[in-house]
Design an enzyme around this catalytic site. Structure first.
Site, mmCIF file in Angstrom:
data_model
loop_
_atom_site.group_PDB
_atom_site.id
_atom_site.type_symbol
_atom_site.label_atom_id
_atom_site.label_comp_id
_atom_site.label_asym_id
_atom_site.label_seq_id
_atom_site.Cartn_x
_atom_site.Cartn_y
_atom_site.Cartn_z
ATOM 1 N N THR A 30 1.729 1.466 0.669
ATOM 2 C CA THR A 30 1.909 0.153 1.289
ATOM 3 C C THR A 30 1.442 -0.964 0.379
ATOM 4 O O THR A 30 1.963 -2.084 0.442
ATOM 5 C CB THR A 30 1.138 0.132 2.627
ATOM 6 O OG1 THR A 30 1.720 1.112 3.478
ATOM 7 C CG2 THR A 30 1.210 -1.218 3.308
ATOM 8 N N SER A 77 2.737 7.914 0.628
ATOM 9 C CA SER A 77 1.801 9.002 0.322
ATOM 10 C C SER A 77 1.874 10.174 1.287
ATOM 11 O O SER A 77 1.268 11.213 1.039
ATOM 12 C CB SER A 77 0.368 8.475 0.204
ATOM 13 O OG SER A 77 -0.184 8.199 1.459
ATOM 14 N N THR A 110 -2.335 4.754 1.854
ATOM 15 C CA THR A 110 -3.583 5.059 2.574
ATOM 16 C C THR A 110 -3.537 6.421 3.279
ATOM 17 O O THR A 110 -4.577 7.010 3.541
ATOM 18 C CB THR A 110 -3.882 3.981 3.638
ATOM 19 O OG1 THR A 110 -2.783 3.911 4.549
ATOM 20 C CG2 THR A 110 -4.137 2.624 3.011
ATOM 21 N N ASP A 111 -2.304 6.887 3.597
ATOM 22 C CA ASP A 111 -2.214 8.037 4.505
ATOM 23 C C ASP A 111 -2.825 9.324 3.956
ATOM 24 O O ASP A 111 -3.440 10.083 4.708
ATOM 25 C CB ASP A 111 -0.747 8.271 4.898
ATOM 26 C CG ASP A 111 -0.231 7.168 5.818
ATOM 27 O OD1 ASP A 111 -1.065 6.464 6.417
ATOM 28 O OD2 ASP A 111 0.996 7.005 5.929
HETATM 29 N N1 ASP Z 1 2.688 5.169 4.633
HETATM 30 C C1 ASP Z 1 1.878 4.459 3.653
HETATM 31 C C2 ASP Z 1 1.443 5.438 2.593
HETATM 32 O O1 ASP Z 1 0.492 6.149 2.784
HETATM 33 C C3 ASP Z 1 0.714 3.855 4.354
HETATM 34 C C4 ASP Z 1 -0.167 2.998 3.488
HETATM 35 O O2 ASP Z 1 -0.145 3.028 2.270
HETATM 36 O O3 ASP Z 1 -0.976 2.263 4.111
HETATM 37 O O4 ASP Z 1 2.062 5.502 1.578
#
Ligand code: ASP
Length: 380
Positions: A30, A77, A110-111
């Site tokens: 993200t 991710s 973040t995931d």
């Molecule tokens: N779906 C995103 C990821 O993990 C979420 C994020 O980065 O906050 O790539």
């Protein structure tokens, strides 16, 4: 923004030449996400922007570092896997070995941030800072959090006090150990915590401060006098093998290993909940997995049906790790369950996803015996 190695050439002002040289490895997420509108923070394409676009959003970075961008991947991710982790490890190792690089920043989704960070923590030897960062809002959103997180990550990676501390993660001004950090919110801006011991420190406005590191450093200093060679506290904090203990430390083997995705055995996570059936574990046994991590309730407990399935798994030669689905994990060996008697391994304070990574890597370097595996988790 600044470019790379070439910026060390004649013609670059001395003030710039003395700035830390940081490699920014981009992997997607993200933090590099783009939405159709700035009011959209939920529907967007992760990993849409390259490293140069991330740098352009933070002109202040030019005051604190010389930055070279390296694109490793552009994924959401959730799609991270052993192939991604192996490739990322090799890029970090090669970049970190360069004389013209002082620290590494990795932008990530973040995931699965906690999984990639822990993988790298196990695979990388001590040395130049390696700092992961991420964002909960896409780069195009109102009040995007990525730029400030990136500024903090570059600050930290350029700070010599961040050397030799293992892989670090910074978000929302906090510094976390890769070993401890967990994503605790699916949606809030302040989405991360280190439930076991809290953050290691803080980073803000170009300054770095340590909370727990000071304690670790004073322990090291005491030991270097030679009076307390390897105290139980040092063994706990630094994972040292007590003298006379058999087996060596997993990390020491991993630091010298170059892993291919095909080296990683099949290890899956199964969850215990009210009325959980044994079908998933039985299917995994048919599939021939090498390891199963059970995200149990509380202190890693399971119902009778799952217990019977776990016993079948042990009988089939599969390593079974007991972890917990609780947010703050501490599963003690031989407490709620007789692990030694049943042939299980307790995960300690590793959550199921980090326990899975430790198990995959331990199996990949040839550890397979149950008590050696428990010893390996005791040192996690
Ligand atoms: N779906 C995103 C990821 O993990 C979420 C994020 O980065 O906050 O790539």
């Amino acid at each position: 923004m600044t470019a790379p190695s070439s910026s060390m050439d004649i013609g670059v002002p001395a003030a710039v030449r003395s700035l830390p040289r940081i490699a920014l490895l981009t992997t997607g997420g993200t933090i590099a996400g783009a939405a159709a509108s700035e009011s959209d923070s939920l529907r967007y394409a992760a990993g849409a922007l390259g490293g140069d676009a991330l740098l352009r959003a933070v002109p202040a970075l030019a005051r604190i570092a010389q930055i070279e961008t390296i694109a490793v991947a552009a994924i959401d991710s959730k799609d991270a896997d052993p192939a991604f982790w192996c490739a990322l490890t090799e890029t970090v190792r090669a970049t970190r070995a360069r004389d013209d690089i002082d620290g590494i920043v990795i932008t990530h989704g973040t995931d699965t941030l906690e999984e990639s960070a822990y993988w790298l923590d196990l695979m990388l030897a001590a040395g130049k800072p390696v700092v992961l960062t991420a964002a909960m809002r896409p780069a195009t959103a109102l009040s995007a959090d990525g730029p400030a997180n990136l500024f903090d990550a570059v600050t930290l990676a350029g700070d010599t006090s961040a050397r030799d501390l293992g892989v670090l993660v910074t978000l929302q001004n906090r510094i976390h150990a890769a070993r401890d950090i967990v994503k605790v919110s699916s949606h809030a801006l302040d989405a991360f915590a280190s439930p076991a011991g809290g953050p290691l420190g803080w980073v803000q406005d170009g300054r770095v401060g340590w909370l727990r590191r000071r304690h670790l450093a004073s322990l090291t200093a005491r030991d270097e006098t030679g009076s307390t060679p390897s105290s139980p506290l040092r063994q706990t904090l630094f994972g040292e093998v007590p003298s006379g203990a058999s087996g060596d430390r997993l990390e020491a083997r991993l630091h010298v290993r170059r892993l291919q995705p095909s080296d990683l055995p099949d290890v899956e996570v199964v969850v215990q909940y009210g009325g959980a059936s044994p079908h998933l574990i039985d299917a995994l046994l048919t599939h021939g997995v090498r390891g199963i991590v059970v995200a149990g309730t509380g202190n890693g407990t399971v119902n009778a049906a799952l217990m019977a399935a776990m016993q079948r798994a042990v009988a089939a030669g599969v390593i079974v790790i007991r972890s917990s689905r609780a947010a703050d994990v501490h599963v003690s060996a031989n407490a709620a369950v007789d692990d030694d008697g049943e042939g299980f391994v307790a995960s300690g304070t590793l959550n199921p996803y980090k326990a899975r990574i430790r198990l995959m890597l331990a199996l990949a370097v040839g550890l397979s015996e149950r008590s050696a595996m428990q010893a390996c988790f005791n040192l996690a």
